[in-house]
Structure formats: structure tokens, C-alpha cells
Design a protein around this motif. Structure first.
Motif, PDB file in Angstrom:
ATOM      1  N   ASN A  25       0.829  -1.201   0.000  1.00 28.25           N
ATOM      2  CA  ASN A  25       0.000   0.000   0.000  1.00 28.25           C
ATOM      3  C   ASN A  25       0.864   1.252   0.000  1.00 28.25           C
ATOM      4  OD1 ASN A  25      -2.594  -1.210   0.025  1.00 28.25           O
ATOM      5  ND2 ASN A  25      -2.249  -1.790   2.134  1.00 28.25           N
ATOM      6  N   LEU A  26       2.170   1.061   0.071  1.00 29.14           N
ATOM      7  CA  LEU A  26       3.123   2.155   0.001  1.00 29.14           C
ATOM      8  C   LEU A  26       3.398   2.406  -1.479  1.00 29.14           C
ATOM      9  CD1 LEU A  26       4.598   3.733   2.221  1.00 29.14           C
ATOM     10  CD2 LEU A  26       6.534   2.199   1.891  1.00 29.14           C
ATOM     11  N   VAL A  27       2.861   3.500  -2.019  1.00 25.67           N
ATOM     12  CA  VAL A  27       2.946   3.767  -3.451  1.00 25.67           C
ATOM     13  C   VAL A  27       3.895   4.941  -3.698  1.00 25.67           C
ATOM     14  CG1 VAL A  27       1.625   4.396  -5.503  1.00 25.67           C
ATOM     15  CG2 VAL A  27       0.604   2.899  -3.777  1.00 25.67           C
ATOM     16  N   GLY A  54      -3.224   2.609   1.429  1.00 22.47           N
ATOM     17  CA  GLY A  54      -4.039   1.575   2.058  1.00 22.47           C
ATOM     18  C   GLY A  54      -4.973   2.124   3.116  1.00 22.47           C
ATOM     19  N   LYS A  55      -5.637   1.212   3.812  1.00 20.24           N
ATOM     20  CA  LYS A  55      -6.575   1.569   4.877  1.00 20.24           C
ATOM     21  C   LYS A  55      -5.983   1.324   6.262  1.00 20.24           C
ATOM     22  CE  LYS A  55     -10.551   0.637   1.972  1.00 20.24           C
ATOM     23  NZ  LYS A  55     -11.738  -0.166   1.745  1.00 20.24           N
ATOM     24  N   GLU A  83      -1.218   9.386   4.301  1.00 20.67           N
ATOM     25  CA  GLU A  83      -0.050  10.196   4.669  1.00 20.67           C
ATOM     26  C   GLU A  83       1.074  10.014   3.649  1.00 20.67           C
ATOM     27  OE1 GLU A  83       1.579  11.278   8.953  1.00 20.67           O
ATOM     28  OE2 GLU A  83       2.079   9.210   8.390  1.00 20.67           O
ATOM     29  N   LYS A  84       1.816  11.114   3.433  1.00 21.97           N
ATOM     30  CA  LYS A  84       2.934  11.119   2.490  1.00 21.97           C
ATOM     31  C   LYS A  84       4.252  11.121   3.248  1.00 21.97           C
ATOM     32  CE  LYS A  84       0.301  13.640  -0.950  1.00 21.97           C
ATOM     33  NZ  LYS A  84       0.212  14.805  -1.808  1.00 21.97           N
ATOM     34  N   GLY A  85       5.304  10.723   2.548  1.00 22.48           N
ATOM     35  CA  GLY A  85       6.636  10.739   3.127  1.00 22.48           C
ATOM     36  C   GLY A  85       7.686  10.653   2.042  1.00 22.48           C
ATOM     37  N   GLU A  86       8.957  10.619   2.475  1.00 20.28           N
ATOM     38  CA  GLU A  86      10.068  10.558   1.534  1.00 20.28           C
ATOM     39  C   GLU A  86      11.145   9.602   2.046  1.00 20.28           C
ATOM     40  OE1 GLU A  86      10.314  14.970  -0.471  1.00 20.28           O
ATOM     41  OE2 GLU A  86      11.462  14.620   1.368  1.00 20.28           O
ATOM     42  N   ALA A 107       8.324  -2.903   3.816  1.00 17.11           N
ATOM     43  CA  ALA A 107       7.282  -2.276   4.639  1.00 17.11           C
ATOM     44  C   ALA A 107       6.731  -3.288   5.643  1.00 17.11           C
ATOM     45  CB  ALA A 107       6.153  -1.747   3.758  1.00 17.11           C
ATOM     46  N   SER A 108       6.025  -2.773   6.627  1.00 14.68           N
ATOM     47  CA  SER A 108       5.470  -3.613   7.695  1.00 14.68           C
ATOM     48  C   SER A 108       4.406  -4.587   7.198  1.00 14.68           C
ATOM     49  CB  SER A 108       4.893  -2.743   8.810  1.00 14.68           C
ATOM     50  OG  SER A 108       3.871  -1.908   8.306  1.00 14.68           O
ATOM     51  N   ASP A 109       3.877  -4.373   5.988  1.00 18.69           N
ATOM     52  CA  ASP A 109       2.908  -5.318   5.436  1.00 18.69           C
ATOM     53  C   ASP A 109       3.598  -6.502   4.752  1.00 18.69           C
ATOM     54  OD1 ASP A 109       3.849  -4.109   3.123  1.00 18.69           O
ATOM     55  OD2 ASP A 109       1.899  -3.381   2.458  1.00 18.69           O
TER      56      ASP A 109
END
Length: 126
Positions: A25-27, A54-55, A83-86, A107-109
Motif C-alpha cells: 500500500n506504500l505507493v 491503504g486503509k 499520509e505522504k513521506g520521503e 514495509a510492515s505489510d
């Protein structure tokens, strides 16, 4: 014959299920950045931006470069849905020549994604 068809359907569904689980879900806005031609000692940092589409909340568990010349700095905080990030990637621009390096983001998923940087470091002129 029925057993063979059952086995084919079972493995097809299993493969589909495993593939769906590996999608993150991290795009990322982009997974490839070209530095182009840069001077030796030039700006070594590029940023890959992402959003949690993601949800569920996520966090990045690791972002590892393919060698010691490529280092990734990633947020350690939880990334909430929307939420966004870099992720900041630093390449050792004291190394002359062409380069193509990867950063594997986990990622944690449980998903993994590959980010790529490339370019060419040239000796400074003048």
C-alpha cells in the motif's frame, strides 16, 4: 482427471493469493531517478516520495542499498493511511564513472519494492 484439474485450480489460486499479499500500500511517485551527469563531489541526495494508499497504518522496516556507496534514510514513524513521506537516497559522488544502484524498501505489510538510481559522475572541469 478431476484430481489434476483440482490441483491446477488450487495452485492458480494460491499463486494469485501470494501475489496479492506482496503488493504494498506504500505507493511511490517514481521508483527510478536518473541523476544524469554530475560533477565529482556533486549533490549526492535524491528523494523518492510515497503515499500510504491503504486503509491500515504502515511503517518502513528497512531500506537497504545494493552496496555501501548507496545509503537510504527513511522515516521511522508510523505512516497513516493517506499520509505522504520521503526516502532520501545518498550516492557516493566521489566515485568517477557510470552507476546504477538499487535500494530495497521493506514495509510492515511484508511487501518489498525496488528503487533505482543511476547516472554518471564525471571529473570536475576547470
Amino acid at each position: 482427471m478431476k484430481k489434476t484439474i483440482f490441483m491446477l485450480v488450487f495452485f492458480a489460486l494460491l499463486g494469485f493469493s501470494l501475489k496479492a499479499q506482496n503488493q504494498s500500500n506504500l505507493v511511490f511517485a517514481a521508483t527510478h531517478i536518473n541523476y544524469g551527469n554530475i560533477d565529482k563531489g556533486g549533490d549526492p541526495v535524491k528523494k523518492f516520495s510515497f503515499v500510504n494508499k491503504g486503509k491500515e497504518k504502515l511503517f518502513i522496516t528497512d531500506a537497504k542499498g545494493s552496496c555501501g556507496c548507496t545509503v537510504a534514510n527513511f522515516p521511522k514513524e508510523v505512516i497513516m493511511p493517506g499520509e505522504k513521506g520521503e526516502i532520501e537516497v545518498r550516492y557516493d559522488t566521489t566515485r568517477i564513472g557510470k552507476f546504477s544502484k538499487n535500494v530495497t524498501v521493506t514495509a510492515s505489510d511484508g511487501s518489498q519494492q525496488m528503487l533505482t538510481i543511476e547516472g554518471e559522475v564525471r571529473e570536475k572541469e576547470g
